[in-house]
Design a protein around this motif. Structure first.
Motif, PDB file in Angstrom:
ATOM      1  N   PHE A 163      -8.829  23.564 -80.862  1.00  0.00           N
ATOM      2  CA  PHE A 163      -8.274  22.824 -79.719  1.00  0.00           C
ATOM      3  C   PHE A 163      -9.211  23.006 -78.533  1.00  0.00           C
ATOM      4  CE2 PHE A 163      -5.913  22.738 -75.722  1.00  0.00           C
ATOM      5  CZ  PHE A 163      -5.322  21.485 -75.779  1.00  0.00           C
ATOM      6  N   ASP A 164      -9.753  21.913 -78.045  1.00  0.00           N
ATOM      7  CA  ASP A 164     -10.627  21.928 -76.867  1.00  0.00           C
ATOM      8  C   ASP A 164     -10.228  20.768 -75.976  1.00  0.00           C
ATOM      9  OD1 ASP A 164     -12.833  24.042 -77.358  1.00  0.00           O
ATOM     10  OD2 ASP A 164     -12.834  22.889 -79.226  1.00  0.00           O
ATOM     11  N   SER A 165      -9.905  21.070 -74.736  1.00  0.00           N
ATOM     12  CA  SER A 165      -9.533  20.000 -73.821  1.00  0.00           C
ATOM     13  C   SER A 165     -10.108  20.270 -72.431  1.00  0.00           C
ATOM     14  CB  SER A 165      -8.009  19.858 -73.722  1.00  0.00           C
ATOM     15  OG  SER A 165      -7.451  20.932 -72.993  1.00  0.00           O
ATOM     16  N   GLN A 166     -10.212  19.204 -71.671  1.00  0.00           N
ATOM     17  CA  GLN A 166     -10.717  19.349 -70.306  1.00  0.00           C
ATOM     18  C   GLN A 166     -10.122  18.275 -69.407  1.00  0.00           C
ATOM     19  OE1 GLN A 166     -14.986  18.440 -69.052  1.00  0.00           O
ATOM     20  NE2 GLN A 166     -14.982  20.663 -68.835  1.00  0.00           N
ATOM     21  N   TRP A 167      -9.625  18.713 -68.259  1.00  0.00           N
ATOM     22  CA  TRP A 167      -9.208  17.824 -67.189  1.00  0.00           C
ATOM     23  C   TRP A 167     -10.297  17.839 -66.118  1.00  0.00           C
ATOM     24  CZ3 TRP A 167      -4.563  15.139 -67.254  1.00  0.00           C
ATOM     25  CH2 TRP A 167      -3.544  15.612 -68.090  1.00  0.00           C
ATOM     26  N   ILE A 168     -10.654  16.682 -65.599  1.00  0.00           N
ATOM     27  CA  ILE A 168     -11.536  16.598 -64.441  1.00  0.00           C
ATOM     28  C   ILE A 168     -10.816  15.789 -63.370  1.00  0.00           C
ATOM     29  CG2 ILE A 168     -13.762  15.839 -63.520  1.00  0.00           C
ATOM     30  CD1 ILE A 168     -14.928  16.122 -66.307  1.00  0.00           C
ATOM     31  N   PHE A 169     -10.569  16.420 -62.224  1.00  0.00           N
ATOM     32  CA  PHE A 169      -9.858  15.787 -61.113  1.00  0.00           C
ATOM     33  C   PHE A 169     -10.839  15.573 -59.965  1.00  0.00           C
ATOM     34  CE2 PHE A 169      -6.824  18.634 -63.306  1.00  0.00           C
ATOM     35  CZ  PHE A 169      -5.958  17.683 -63.816  1.00  0.00           C
ATOM     36  N   THR A 170     -11.135  14.314 -59.684  1.00  0.00           N
ATOM     37  CA  THR A 170     -12.115  13.971 -58.659  1.00  0.00           C
ATOM     38  C   THR A 170     -11.404  13.353 -57.453  1.00  0.00           C
ATOM     39  OG1 THR A 170     -13.785  13.544 -60.365  1.00  0.00           O
ATOM     40  CG2 THR A 170     -14.207  12.668 -58.152  1.00  0.00           C
ATOM     41  N   PRO A 171     -11.391  14.055 -56.319  1.00  0.00           N
ATOM     42  CA  PRO A 171     -10.720  13.510 -55.131  1.00  0.00           C
ATOM     43  C   PRO A 171     -11.542  12.388 -54.508  1.00  0.00           C
ATOM     44  CG  PRO A 171     -11.803  15.586 -54.584  1.00  0.00           C
ATOM     45  CD  PRO A 171     -11.960  15.388 -56.078  1.00  0.00           C
ATOM     46  N   LEU A 172     -10.851  11.368 -54.042  1.00  0.00           N
ATOM     47  CA  LEU A 172     -11.501  10.207 -53.434  1.00  0.00           C
ATOM     48  C   LEU A 172     -11.216  10.171 -51.928  1.00  0.00           C
ATOM     49  CD1 LEU A 172     -10.556   7.566 -56.151  1.00  0.00           C
ATOM     50  CD2 LEU A 172     -12.644   8.943 -56.003  1.00  0.00           C
ATOM     51  N   PRO A 173     -12.078   9.523 -51.160  1.00  0.00           N
ATOM     52  CA  PRO A 173     -11.885   9.476 -49.711  1.00  0.00           C
ATOM     53  C   PRO A 173     -10.558   8.861 -49.277  1.00  0.00           C
ATOM     54  CG  PRO A 173     -14.123   8.817 -50.268  1.00  0.00           C
ATOM     55  CD  PRO A 173     -13.363   8.922 -51.569  1.00  0.00           C
ATOM     56  N   ASP A 174      -9.980   7.971 -50.108  1.00  0.00           N
ATOM     57  CA  ASP A 174      -8.707   7.336 -49.740  1.00  0.00           C
ATOM     58  C   ASP A 174      -7.496   8.190 -50.075  1.00  0.00           C
ATOM     59  OD1 ASP A 174      -8.622   7.167 -52.472  1.00  0.00           O
ATOM     60  OD2 ASP A 174      -8.513   4.985 -52.584  1.00  0.00           O
ATOM     61  N   GLY A 175      -7.739   9.425 -50.559  1.00  0.00           N
ATOM     62  CA  GLY A 175      -6.646  10.345 -50.847  1.00  0.00           C
ATOM     63  C   GLY A 175      -6.148  10.309 -52.277  1.00  0.00           C
ATOM     64  N   LYS A 176      -6.669   9.375 -53.075  1.00  0.00           N
ATOM     65  CA  LYS A 176      -6.278   9.310 -54.479  1.00  0.00           C
ATOM     66  C   LYS A 176      -7.135  10.265 -55.314  1.00  0.00           C
ATOM     67  CE  LYS A 176      -4.786   4.501 -54.048  1.00  0.00           C
ATOM     68  NZ  LYS A 176      -4.986   3.100 -54.508  1.00  0.00           N
ATOM     69  N   ILE A 177      -6.715  10.475 -56.549  1.00  0.00           N
ATOM     70  CA  ILE A 177      -7.424  11.366 -57.459  1.00  0.00           C
ATOM     71  C   ILE A 177      -7.793  10.621 -58.736  1.00  0.00           C
ATOM     72  CG2 ILE A 177      -7.353  13.555 -58.729  1.00  0.00           C
ATOM     73  CD1 ILE A 177      -7.052  14.012 -55.772  1.00  0.00           C
ATOM     74  N   ASP A 178      -9.087  10.584 -59.032  1.00  0.00           N
ATOM     75  CA  ASP A 178      -9.531  10.089 -60.344  1.00  0.00           C
ATOM     76  C   ASP A 178      -9.300  11.193 -61.374  1.00  0.00           C
ATOM     77  OD1 ASP A 178     -10.298   7.491 -59.961  1.00  0.00           O
ATOM     78  OD2 ASP A 178     -12.408   7.932 -59.606  1.00  0.00           O
ATOM     79  N   ILE A 179      -8.709  10.819 -62.500  1.00  0.00           N
ATOM     80  CA  ILE A 179      -8.382  11.794 -63.531  1.00  0.00           C
ATOM     81  C   ILE A 179      -9.059  11.415 -64.835  1.00  0.00           C
ATOM     82  CG2 ILE A 179      -6.532  12.838 -64.901  1.00  0.00           C
ATOM     83  CD1 ILE A 179      -4.666  12.410 -62.541  1.00  0.00           C
ATOM     84  N   GLU A 180      -9.723  12.390 -65.429  1.00  0.00           N
ATOM     85  CA  GLU A 180     -10.309  12.210 -66.762  1.00  0.00           C
ATOM     86  C   GLU A 180      -9.833  13.361 -67.642  1.00  0.00           C
ATOM     87  OE1 GLU A 180     -14.581  11.179 -67.433  1.00  0.00           O
ATOM     88  OE2 GLU A 180     -14.595  13.079 -68.529  1.00  0.00           O
ATOM     89  N   TYR A 181      -9.247  13.014 -68.774  1.00  0.00           N
ATOM     90  CA  TYR A 181      -8.761  14.016 -69.724  1.00  0.00           C
ATOM     91  C   TYR A 181      -9.404  13.775 -71.074  1.00  0.00           C
ATOM     92  CZ  TYR A 181      -5.607  16.650 -72.775  1.00  0.00           C
ATOM     93  OH  TYR A 181      -5.096  17.529 -73.701  1.00  0.00           O
ATOM     94  N   THR A 182     -10.046  14.794 -71.619  1.00  0.00           N
ATOM     95  CA  THR A 182     -10.611  14.706 -72.966  1.00  0.00           C
ATOM     96  C   THR A 182     -10.014  15.808 -73.824  1.00  0.00           C
ATOM     97  OG1 THR A 182     -12.511  16.079 -72.318  1.00  0.00           O
ATOM     98  CG2 THR A 182     -12.790  13.693 -72.212  1.00  0.00           C
ATOM     99  N   VAL A 183      -9.814  15.503 -75.092  1.00  0.00           N
ATOM    100  CA  VAL A 183      -9.244  16.497 -76.003  1.00  0.00           C
ATOM    101  C   VAL A 183      -9.799  16.294 -77.403  1.00  0.00           C
ATOM    102  CG1 VAL A 183      -7.196  15.069 -76.468  1.00  0.00           C
ATOM    103  CG2 VAL A 183      -7.114  17.553 -76.873  1.00  0.00           C
ATOM    104  N   LYS A 184     -10.103  17.411 -78.021  1.00  0.00           N
ATOM    105  CA  LYS A 184     -10.552  17.431 -79.415  1.00  0.00           C
ATOM    106  C   LYS A 184      -9.754  18.515 -80.114  1.00  0.00           C
ATOM    107  CE  LYS A 184     -14.568  19.264 -80.249  1.00  0.00           C
ATOM    108  NZ  LYS A 184     -16.039  19.454 -80.309  1.00  0.00           N
ATOM    109  N   THR A 185      -9.036  18.142 -81.162  1.00  0.00           N
ATOM    110  CA  THR A 185      -8.188  19.116 -81.830  1.00  0.00           C
ATOM    111  C   THR A 185      -8.052  18.785 -83.311  1.00  0.00           C
ATOM    112  OG1 THR A 185      -6.026  20.239 -81.734  1.00  0.00           O
ATOM    113  CG2 THR A 185      -6.048  17.845 -81.396  1.00  0.00           C
ATOM    114  N   ASP A 186      -7.663  19.776 -84.064  1.00  0.00           N
ATOM    115  CA  ASP A 186      -7.355  19.619 -85.481  1.00  0.00           C
ATOM    116  C   ASP A 186      -6.003  20.289 -85.694  1.00  0.00           C
ATOM    117  OD1 ASP A 186      -7.069  19.738 -88.222  1.00  0.00           O
ATOM    118  OD2 ASP A 186      -9.144  20.287 -88.607  1.00  0.00           O
ATOM    119  N   PRO A 187      -4.967  19.524 -86.022  1.00  0.00           N
ATOM    120  CA  PRO A 187      -3.628  20.099 -86.141  1.00  0.00           C
ATOM    121  C   PRO A 187      -3.456  21.059 -87.318  1.00  0.00           C
ATOM    122  CG  PRO A 187      -3.629  17.829 -86.883  1.00  0.00           C
ATOM    123  CD  PRO A 187      -4.976  18.080 -86.292  1.00  0.00           C
TER     124      PRO A 187
END
Length: 222
Positions: A148-172
């Motif tokens: 299980f490998d995951s990553q959230w990247i939260f990038t704040p923007l000048p207008d106060g919003k947040i760009d969100i990128e979520y990646t995940v790699k897993t084997d159940p």
């Protein structure tokens, strides 16, 4: 340069091009302001998933929610148990998680090491989580997830919003066919994203302040 050398070189080039093409993100679909992409992971055959979106919220709110591990059962898809087993530092913890799987499959569990870091210049926050072994005893009636490998990247923007990128790699793990895993690979993350948006509207997260997180446009949140 002889013909054999040229032939081997061409084979290497073709293999490299194929690998590069396989590792590129492919758009799977867009839903509810979410952009869902997948790419091949050659070692398992199970695809890696990436979801991007944008929230009207703050970094403090998001990290307050992520730090509240026991609340995972309220918003993370199929989460039955979530508890911190070891806290090393603010934003650096080990936690135990159990996820419900449909009958006749056994539920899955894993130990996760989660680390939250912020770039002091850009204020981008990265939350990286990965499965570890030997931190929690195996439980009867559960299948331990090894990958299980995951990553959230939260990038704040000048207008106060947040760009969100979520990646995940897993084997159940277990005997689930790869094609079935790939078929439903985005169901859980999409549901999780939707519920996350709702959770961030709760006052306990909306108005939260996290000591080690700074906003792009710092304001007094008290």
């Amino acid at each position: 340069m002889n013909r054999k050398t040229i032939f081997v070189g061409l084979l290497v080039l073709v293999a490299s091009l194929i690998h590069a093409q396989e590792s590129q993100w492919q758009l799977k679909r867009e839903k509810d302001k979410l952009k869902i992409c997948t790419r091949n992971v050659s070692e398992t055959g199970i695809k890696e998933l990436k979801i991007t979106t944008q929230f009207e919220t703050s970094l403090n709110s998001i990290i307050a929610l992520l730090n509240d591990v026991s609340a995972n059962t309220d918003w993370v898809y199929s989460s039955k148990v979530a508890k911190i087993t070891e806290a090393l530092a603010p934003g650096d913890v080990y936690y135990y998680s159990v996820s419900a799987f449909p009958w006749p499959l056994l539920d899955r569990d894993l130990i996760v090491h989660s680390i939250i870091e912020q770039d002091t210049d850009t204020k981008v926050v990265t939350s990286t989580s990965y499965s570890v072994e030997g931190k929690y005893p195996l439980q009867k009636g559960l299948v331990r997830v090894a990958v299980f490998d995951s990553q959230w990247i939260f990038t704040p923007l000048p207008d106060g919003k947040i760009d969100i990128e979520y990646t995940v790699k897993t084997d159940p793990s277990g005997n689930i066919p790869v094609f079935l895993t790939n078929m439903f690979i985005d169901r859980g993350p999409i549901a999780t994203m939707s519920k996350m948006r709702e959770m961030l509207e709760l006052p306990k997260y909306r108005d939260a302040t996290v000591g080690f997180i700074e906003e792009l446009n710092a304001v007094d949140r008290r």
